[in-house]
Scaffold this motif. Structure first.
Motif, PDB file in Angstrom:
ATOM      1  N   GLY A 221      34.085 -64.760  56.160  1.00  0.00           N
ATOM      2  CA  GLY A 221      33.413 -65.874  57.109  1.00  0.00           C
ATOM      3  C   GLY A 221      34.768 -66.622  57.645  1.00  0.00           C
ATOM      4  N   THR A 222      35.701 -65.880  58.323  1.00  0.00           N
ATOM      5  CA  THR A 222      37.033 -66.352  58.950  1.00  0.00           C
ATOM      6  C   THR A 222      37.117 -65.478  60.101  1.00  0.00           C
ATOM      7  N   ARG A 223      37.931 -66.117  61.052  1.00  0.00           N
ATOM      8  CA  ARG A 223      38.629 -65.427  61.931  1.00  0.00           C
ATOM      9  C   ARG A 223      39.923 -65.368  61.903  1.00  0.00           C
ATOM     10  N   ARG A 224      40.812 -64.208  62.140  1.00  0.00           N
ATOM     11  CA  ARG A 224      42.307 -64.246  61.890  1.00  0.00           C
ATOM     12  C   ARG A 224      42.872 -65.087  62.939  1.00  0.00           C
ATOM     13  N   ALA A 225      43.897 -65.991  62.193  1.00  0.00           N
ATOM     14  CA  ALA A 225      44.801 -66.725  63.239  1.00  0.00           C
ATOM     15  C   ALA A 225      45.752 -65.814  64.079  1.00  0.00           C
ATOM     16  N   PHE A 226      46.034 -64.982  63.526  1.00  0.00           N
ATOM     17  CA  PHE A 226      47.041 -64.058  64.239  1.00  0.00           C
ATOM     18  C   PHE A 226      46.409 -62.641  64.927  1.00  0.00           C
ATOM     19  N   ALA A 227      45.029 -63.095  65.388  1.00  0.00           N
ATOM     20  CA  ALA A 227      44.130 -61.884  65.823  1.00  0.00           C
ATOM     21  C   ALA A 227      44.842 -61.266  66.937  1.00  0.00           C
ATOM     22  N   ASN A 228      45.766 -61.772  67.794  1.00  0.00           N
ATOM     23  CA  ASN A 228      46.000 -61.236  69.029  1.00  0.00           C
ATOM     24  C   ASN A 228      47.670 -61.039  69.036  1.00  0.00           C
ATOM     25  N   THR A 229      48.187 -60.745  67.927  1.00  0.00           N
ATOM     26  CA  THR A 229      49.615 -60.848  67.910  1.00  0.00           C
ATOM     27  C   THR A 229      50.018 -59.231  67.335  1.00  0.00           C
ATOM     28  N   GLY A 230      48.895 -58.332  67.417  1.00  0.00           N
ATOM     29  CA  GLY A 230      49.383 -56.857  67.099  1.00  0.00           C
ATOM     30  C   GLY A 230      49.553 -56.453  65.636  1.00  0.00           C
TER      31      GLY A 230
END
Length: 316
Positions: A221-230
């Protein structure tokens, strides 16, 4: 890679053939109906054939040991590598390698009828070629997601001729995830990052995208804080502070986490201000095996306390 002379190869081949002949004889004497040739495709899309279900298994890496043991096959494990810590009943097995690599001689000396590897620390590069040349079946597993852990359990069960047991084990694990998914439906998902290690140059290791650890975090139940970093695994402390996650996860001890968040700038992070910096169990979330499912449940219990789970919540 080790240099193999023709004489050494012939000696090892003869020894392994004698071991296979003895194993097949014992199976025949026991009247086992499952002693049928088995052919599977592994993660490298290699076709691997075994004359009968393996009785002497050398699983390289803790994750593969735990997968084999989860199927009730711990008594068939005849060798491990030095980083294996679980389950306790296999820790007395001979070591075939560790931090500095893996010994082909040590593996072959155990007369295995199956070797299980993962392409980490050069294990696949060091072992596949000599095992193939010696005629010893070797299977490669990948663990890039939680679903792939389930696939690996089913594959080992198929190789061992215990498909029904594999279906039971994976069915229970999948059921836990399905129930958790239902309970988390509609919940607000916080952003999170997990620090999995620290390097001598000051950089920090975080969960990689498209990895089983990132997948487990999202299942909890989380979203990655680094989702858009490759595709990254090493980041600076400043990058973590800039990401400013709702939740900070630290795969290590409470002492080390407290030391980290006491450093200048970390007290300003949203997660630290809100008291949402937590330690997590490395064995459950950094070793892609059956215990990962308990790690997902415990992490969900911390992030979403009202959710009633099948496993006890981890202590923040």
């Amino acid at each position: 890679m080790l240099l193999w002379t023709a004489r050494i190869l012939r000696a090892h081949q003869a020894r392994w053939k004698r071991a296979v002949h003895l194993s097949m004889t014992l199976i025949a004497l026991a009247g086992t109906s499952s002693a049928q040739p088995i052919t599977v495709q592994d993660a490298f899309d290699r076709s691997v054939s075994l004359p009968a279900p393996p009785q002497r298994i050398v699983p390289i890496f803790a994750s593969n040991v735990e997968i084999v043991a989860s199927l009730g096959l711990a008594d068939r494990i005849v060798g491990i590598e030095s980083y294996t810590r679980y389950p306790p009943e296999v820790l007395d097995r001979p070591l075939v390698g560790g931090r500095l690599g893996f010994s082909v001689d040590a593996v072959v000396g155990l007369q295995p009828d199956l070797v299980v590897v993962t392409p980490s620390r050069q294990a696949a590069n060091q072992l596949i070629d000599p095992m193939e040349r010696l005629g010893i079946p070797i299977v490669v597993l990948l663990q890039r997601s939680v679903d792939e852990i389930l696939s690996n359990i089913r594959l080992i069960a198929e190789i061992a001729g215990i498909q029904e047991r594999g279906a039971e084990v994976t069915g229970r694990l999948q059921g836990r995830i399905d129930r958790l998914r239902q309970k988390l439906e509609g919940k607000k998902l916080p952003t999170a990052t997990m620090i999995t290690g620290r390097l001598g140059n000051g950089l920090m290791l975080v969960e990689r995208p498209e990895s089983y650890t990132a997948d487990a975090m999202m299942m909890a139940g989380t979203r990655r804080a680094f989702a858009n970093t490759g595709v990254i695994a090493q980041v600076s402390p400043e990058a973590i502070l800039k990401a400013d996650p709702d939740v900070l996860l630290f795969a290590g001890s409470d002492k080390d986490m407290k030391e980290l968040i006491a450093r200048p700038g970390w007290s300003d992070m949203r997660a630290v201000r809100a008291g949402r910096a937590y330690t997590v169990n490395r064995a459950e979330l950094l070793i892609p095996g059956p215990r990962t499912f308990a790690g997902v449940e415990k992490l969900a219990a911390v992030l979403h306390p009202p959710v009633i789970l099948d496993a006890p919540a981890a202590k923040p």
